[in-house]
Design a protein around this motif. Sequence first.
Motif, PDB file in Angstrom:
ATOM      1  N   GLU A   1       0.838  -1.202   0.000  1.00  0.00           N
ATOM      2  CA  GLU A   1       0.000   0.000   0.000  1.00  0.00           C
ATOM      3  C   GLU A   1       0.873   1.253   0.000  1.00  0.00           C
ATOM      4  OE1 GLU A   1      -3.088   2.089   3.069  1.00  0.00           O
ATOM      5  OE2 GLU A   1      -3.292  -0.085   2.784  1.00  0.00           O
ATOM      6  N   ASN A   2       1.941   1.235   0.765  1.00  0.00           N
ATOM      7  CA  ASN A   2       2.871   2.363   0.813  1.00  0.00           C
ATOM      8  C   ASN A   2       3.486   2.616  -0.565  1.00  0.00           C
ATOM      9  OD1 ASN A   2       4.554   4.391   1.686  1.00  0.00           O
ATOM     10  ND2 ASN A   2       5.930   3.054   2.813  1.00  0.00           N
ATOM     11  N   THR A   3       3.889   1.564  -1.244  1.00  0.00           N
ATOM     12  CA  THR A   3       4.454   1.680  -2.587  1.00  0.00           C
ATOM     13  C   THR A   3       3.426   2.261  -3.555  1.00  0.00           C
ATOM     14  OG1 THR A   3       5.932  -0.177  -2.175  1.00  0.00           O
ATOM     15  CG2 THR A   3       5.516   0.386  -4.486  1.00  0.00           C
ATOM     16  N   GLN A   4       2.187   1.797  -3.466  1.00  0.00           N
ATOM     17  CA  GLN A   4       1.122   2.311  -4.332  1.00  0.00           C
ATOM     18  C   GLN A   4       0.857   3.790  -4.058  1.00  0.00           C
ATOM     19  OE1 GLN A   4      -2.025  -0.431  -3.396  1.00  0.00           O
ATOM     20  NE2 GLN A   4      -1.395  -1.910  -4.967  1.00  0.00           N
ATOM     21  N   LEU A   5       0.877   4.172  -2.803  1.00  0.00           N
ATOM     22  CA  LEU A   5       0.646   5.577  -2.454  1.00  0.00           C
ATOM     23  C   LEU A   5       1.782   6.466  -2.956  1.00  0.00           C
ATOM     24  CD1 LEU A   5      -0.817   5.180   1.138  1.00  0.00           C
ATOM     25  CD2 LEU A   5      -2.036   5.936  -0.912  1.00  0.00           C
ATOM     26  N   ARG A   6       3.004   5.996  -2.856  1.00  0.00           N
ATOM     27  CA  ARG A   6       4.141   6.764  -3.379  1.00  0.00           C
ATOM     28  C   ARG A   6       3.992   6.962  -4.887  1.00  0.00           C
ATOM     29  NH1 ARG A   6       8.575   7.248   0.138  1.00  0.00           N
ATOM     30  NH2 ARG A   6       8.367   5.948   1.984  1.00  0.00           N
ATOM     31  N   HIS A   7       3.607   5.906  -5.591  1.00  0.00           N
ATOM     32  CA  HIS A   7       3.406   6.010  -7.034  1.00  0.00           C
ATOM     33  C   HIS A   7       2.284   7.000  -7.355  1.00  0.00           C
ATOM     34  CE1 HIS A   7       3.377   4.918 -11.235  1.00  0.00           C
ATOM     35  NE2 HIS A   7       2.083   4.665 -11.153  1.00  0.00           N
ATOM     36  N   ALA A   8       1.216   6.960  -6.586  1.00  0.00           N
ATOM     37  CA  ALA A   8       0.089   7.873  -6.801  1.00  0.00           C
ATOM     38  C   ALA A   8       0.522   9.328  -6.603  1.00  0.00           C
ATOM     39  CB  ALA A   8      -1.062   7.525  -5.866  1.00  0.00           C
ATOM     40  N   ILE A   9       1.333   9.578  -5.594  1.00  0.00           N
ATOM     41  CA  ILE A   9       1.804  10.943  -5.333  1.00  0.00           C
ATOM     42  C   ILE A   9       2.677  11.430  -6.482  1.00  0.00           C
ATOM     43  CG2 ILE A   9       3.343  12.310  -3.852  1.00  0.00           C
ATOM     44  CD1 ILE A   9       2.202  10.664  -1.478  1.00  0.00           C
ATOM     45  N   GLU A  10       3.573  10.562  -6.966  1.00  0.00           N
ATOM     46  CA  GLU A  10       4.431  10.931  -8.088  1.00  0.00           C
ATOM     47  C   GLU A  10       3.606  11.201  -9.342  1.00  0.00           C
ATOM     48  OE1 GLU A  10       7.248   7.739  -8.399  1.00  0.00           O
ATOM     49  OE2 GLU A  10       8.110   8.186  -6.431  1.00  0.00           O
ATOM     50  N   SER A  11       2.619  10.362  -9.623  1.00  0.00           N
ATOM     51  CA  SER A  11       1.759  10.558 -10.793  1.00  0.00           C
ATOM     52  C   SER A  11       0.964  11.847 -10.671  1.00  0.00           C
ATOM     53  CB  SER A  11       0.800   9.381 -10.957  1.00  0.00           C
ATOM     54  OG  SER A  11       1.496   8.215 -11.303  1.00  0.00           O
ATOM     55  N   HIS A  12       0.493  12.140  -9.464  1.00  0.00           N
ATOM     56  CA  HIS A  12      -0.283  13.364  -9.232  1.00  0.00           C
ATOM     57  C   HIS A  12       0.575  14.595  -9.514  1.00  0.00           C
ATOM     58  CE1 HIS A  12      -3.599  15.645  -7.496  1.00  0.00           C
ATOM     59  NE2 HIS A  12      -2.697  16.351  -6.849  1.00  0.00           N
ATOM     60  N   ALA A  13       1.830  14.569  -9.099  1.00  0.00           N
ATOM     61  CA  ALA A  13       2.722  15.702  -9.343  1.00  0.00           C
ATOM     62  C   ALA A  13       2.933  15.919 -10.836  1.00  0.00           C
ATOM     63  CB  ALA A  13       4.053  15.482  -8.637  1.00  0.00           C
ATOM     64  N   VAL A  14       3.083  14.835 -11.592  1.00  0.00           N
ATOM     65  CA  VAL A  14       3.278  14.930 -13.043  1.00  0.00           C
ATOM     66  C   VAL A  14       2.030  15.527 -13.693  1.00  0.00           C
ATOM     67  CG1 VAL A  14       3.547  13.560 -15.158  1.00  0.00           C
ATOM     68  CG2 VAL A  14       4.982  13.091 -13.171  1.00  0.00           C
ATOM     69  N   VAL A  15       0.861  15.066 -13.274  1.00  0.00           N
ATOM     70  CA  VAL A  15      -0.393  15.588 -13.833  1.00  0.00           C
ATOM     71  C   VAL A  15      -0.536  17.075 -13.499  1.00  0.00           C
ATOM     72  CG1 VAL A  15      -2.916  15.449 -13.684  1.00  0.00           C
ATOM     73  CG2 VAL A  15      -1.558  13.353 -13.879  1.00  0.00           C
ATOM     74  N   ASP A  16      -0.194  17.466 -12.273  1.00  0.00           N
ATOM     75  CA  ASP A  16      -0.262  18.882 -11.896  1.00  0.00           C
ATOM     76  C   ASP A  16       0.659  19.744 -12.761  1.00  0.00           C
ATOM     77  OD1 ASP A  16      -2.187  18.525  -9.963  1.00  0.00           O
ATOM     78  OD2 ASP A  16      -0.781  18.585  -8.274  1.00  0.00           O
ATOM     79  N   GLN A  17       1.852  19.245 -13.046  1.00  0.00           N
ATOM     80  CA  GLN A  17       2.778  19.995 -13.898  1.00  0.00           C
ATOM     81  C   GLN A  17       2.223  20.132 -15.310  1.00  0.00           C
ATOM     82  OE1 GLN A  17       6.642  18.158 -13.666  1.00  0.00           O
ATOM     83  NE2 GLN A  17       6.640  18.240 -11.431  1.00  0.00           N
ATOM     84  N   ALA A  18       1.638  19.072 -15.838  1.00  0.00           N
ATOM     85  CA  ALA A  18       1.047  19.130 -17.179  1.00  0.00           C
ATOM     86  C   ALA A  18      -0.131  20.104 -17.210  1.00  0.00           C
ATOM     87  CB  ALA A  18       0.604  17.738 -17.626  1.00  0.00           C
ATOM     88  N   LEU A  19      -0.917  20.127 -16.142  1.00  0.00           N
ATOM     89  CA  LEU A  19      -2.009  21.096 -16.058  1.00  0.00           C
ATOM     90  C   LEU A  19      -1.450  22.509 -16.110  1.00  0.00           C
ATOM     91  CD1 LEU A  19      -4.342  19.535 -13.344  1.00  0.00           C
ATOM     92  CD2 LEU A  19      -4.818  19.822 -15.780  1.00  0.00           C
ATOM     93  N   GLY A  20      -0.349  22.726 -15.432  1.00  0.00           N
ATOM     94  CA  GLY A  20       0.289  24.040 -15.457  1.00  0.00           C
ATOM     95  C   GLY A  20       0.687  24.445 -16.868  1.00  0.00           C
TER      96      GLY A  20
END
Length: 132
Positions: A26-45
């Motif tokens: 679960e910790n590994t999945q959450l880390r991946h989700a956080i990294e993916s979220h950051a990438v999506v936020d940058q693309a939105l920018g």
Amino acid sequence: MTSSSRVPRPLPDGSHNATAARLEQENTQLRHAIESHAVVDQALGVLIAVHRIPPDAGFDVLREVSQHTNIKLHTVAEALIGWALGQPLPAPVEQKLGEAVQRQSWKGDNPDQPHQRGIRRSGPARRWGSRR
């Protein structure tokens, strides 16, 4: 804080504690989700800065491109960030991105004042768009 490469300690009988293994997964999945979220936020920018569209419209653009190209959303976001850094967009992403931005740009309150100022073709200095 521990790193994600930490190996769970085996129990005296040599087996892994099922709860610890589940929590590490679960910790590994959450880390991946956080990294993916950051990438999506940058693309939105990128979309917000280039096309002056609201964040919600930017997310709709990313989602639409992902669905129409059958490419995961975070992968589309990574391609868009790469484009902002001078890399070419994959052809299917470029086409669908131009179409999606064009649709979103006309959803503003005033149809005479679209959010979009043009379609970029390659690199940050030019607009992308669909190839016809």
